[in-house]
Design a protein around this motif. Structure first.
Motif, PDB file in Angstrom:
ATOM      1  N   SER A 292      -2.734   5.446   4.734  1.00 17.64           N
ATOM      2  CA  SER A 292      -2.436   4.015   4.624  1.00 17.64           C
ATOM      3  C   SER A 292      -3.304   3.242   5.614  1.00 17.64           C
ATOM      4  CB  SER A 292      -0.955   3.770   4.930  1.00 17.64           C
ATOM      5  OG  SER A 292      -0.687   4.039   6.295  1.00 17.64           O
TER       6      SER A 292
ATOM      7  N   GLN B 273       1.002   4.078  -2.887  1.00 18.88           N
ATOM      8  CA  GLN B 273       0.788   5.494  -2.600  1.00 18.88           C
ATOM      9  C   GLN B 273       1.984   6.326  -3.043  1.00 18.88           C
ATOM     10  OE1 GLN B 273      -0.246   5.789   1.518  1.00 18.88           O
ATOM     11  NE2 GLN B 273      -2.360   5.162   1.181  1.00 18.88           N
TER      12      GLN B 273
ATOM     13  N   THR C  47       1.763   6.649  -6.689  1.00 20.07           N
ATOM     14  CA  THR C  47       0.707   7.608  -7.019  1.00 20.07           C
ATOM     15  C   THR C  47       1.207   9.033  -6.777  1.00 20.07           C
ATOM     16  OG1 THR C  47      -0.978   6.013  -6.413  1.00 20.07           O
ATOM     17  CG2 THR C  47      -1.664   8.301  -6.526  1.00 20.07           C
ATOM     18  N   ASN C  48       1.881   9.239  -5.642  1.00 19.81           N
ATOM     19  CA  ASN C  48       2.411  10.566  -5.334  1.00 19.81           C
ATOM     20  C   ASN C  48       3.468  10.985  -6.353  1.00 19.81           C
ATOM     21  OD1 ASN C  48       0.744  10.698  -3.128  1.00 19.81           O
ATOM     22  ND2 ASN C  48       2.310  10.082  -1.669  1.00 19.81           N
TER      23      ASN C  48
ATOM     24  N   GLU D 244      -9.789  12.901  -4.523  1.00 16.75           N
ATOM     25  CA  GLU D 244      -9.385  12.188  -3.317  1.00 16.75           C
ATOM     26  C   GLU D 244     -10.600  12.066  -2.393  1.00 16.75           C
ATOM     27  OE1 GLU D 244      -6.907  13.781   0.223  1.00 16.75           O
ATOM     28  OE2 GLU D 244      -5.492  12.894  -1.206  1.00 16.75           O
TER      29      GLU D 244
ATOM     30  N   ASN E  68       0.823  -1.208   0.000  1.00 13.27           N
ATOM     31  CA  ASN E  68       0.000   0.000   0.000  1.00 13.27           C
ATOM     32  C   ASN E  68       0.856   1.257   0.000  1.00 13.27           C
ATOM     33  OD1 ASN E  68      -2.329  -1.493  -0.028  1.00 13.27           O
ATOM     34  ND2 ASN E  68      -2.685  -1.348   2.160  1.00 13.27           N
TER      35      ASN E  68
ATOM     36  N   SER F  76      -5.854   9.060   1.025  1.00 14.40           N
ATOM     37  CA  SER F  76      -4.388   9.111   0.961  1.00 14.40           C
ATOM     38  C   SER F  76      -3.751   8.450   2.178  1.00 14.40           C
ATOM     39  CB  SER F  76      -3.912  10.559   0.841  1.00 14.40           C
ATOM     40  OG  SER F  76      -4.202  11.261   2.037  1.00 14.40           O
TER      41      SER F  76
END
Length: 156
Positions: A146, A67, A70-71, A89, A63, A144
């Motif tokens: 975790s 992320q 994605t960032n 989001e 995860n 956003s």
């Protein structure tokens, strides 16, 4: 003559009975040696717990990597697209009531698009021993975060 045949018949009957008794005793010996001891059972249970913890840690790593990816991809996208993406989001106020289970909470989070998979969240809470520590209240959560961050928020 009849007596001889009768004696032979009795002898064969006794020999057959002896073979049956021997086979029964051998079968019983084989099954009695394959019993599971408490020690081996407890060891197998401990190994299962360890594997579940490792799986939860790997899920967190996955995860976090997703992320981070994605960032990273958001940083390389022009600012107009980034602004549009930040609007997509998901966020929500999670209201946890007395008696709610971790699976119910996980389902709410998945329905609100805060998490991708309710089973992963439920397994994480269970494997980390957090399912029984969930606190009643209202929590601001977003997509956003975790699994670990969400779990820390709702178990404070």
């Amino acid at each position: 003559m009849n007596r001889t045949i009768r004696n032979i018949g009795i002898g064969l009957f006794l020999a057959g009975a002896a073979f049956q008794i021997e086979e029964f005793v051998e079968t019983e010996d084989i099954t009695s040696t394959s019993t599971i001891t408490d020690e081996s059972y407890n060891q197998a249970q401990q190994e299962l717990i360890d594997v579940k913890k490792q799986l939860a840690e790997l899920q967190l790593d996955l995860n976090n990597a997703q992320q981070a990816q994605t960032n990273t991809s958001e940083e390389t996208v022009p600012t107009e697209t980034t602004a549009e993406h930040s609007q997509s989001e998901a966020s929500m106020t999670l209201s946890i009531q007395l008696g709610m289970t971790s699976s119910e909470i996980s389902a709410k989070l998945e329905d609100a698009n805060i998490i991708l998979n309710k089973v992963d969240m439920n397994n994480y809470l269970s494997d980390q021993g957090l399912a029984g520590r969930i606190q009643v209240g209202n929590y601001e959560l977003n997509s956003s975060m975790s699994l670990k961050q969400i779990a820390e928020t709702i178990t404070r």
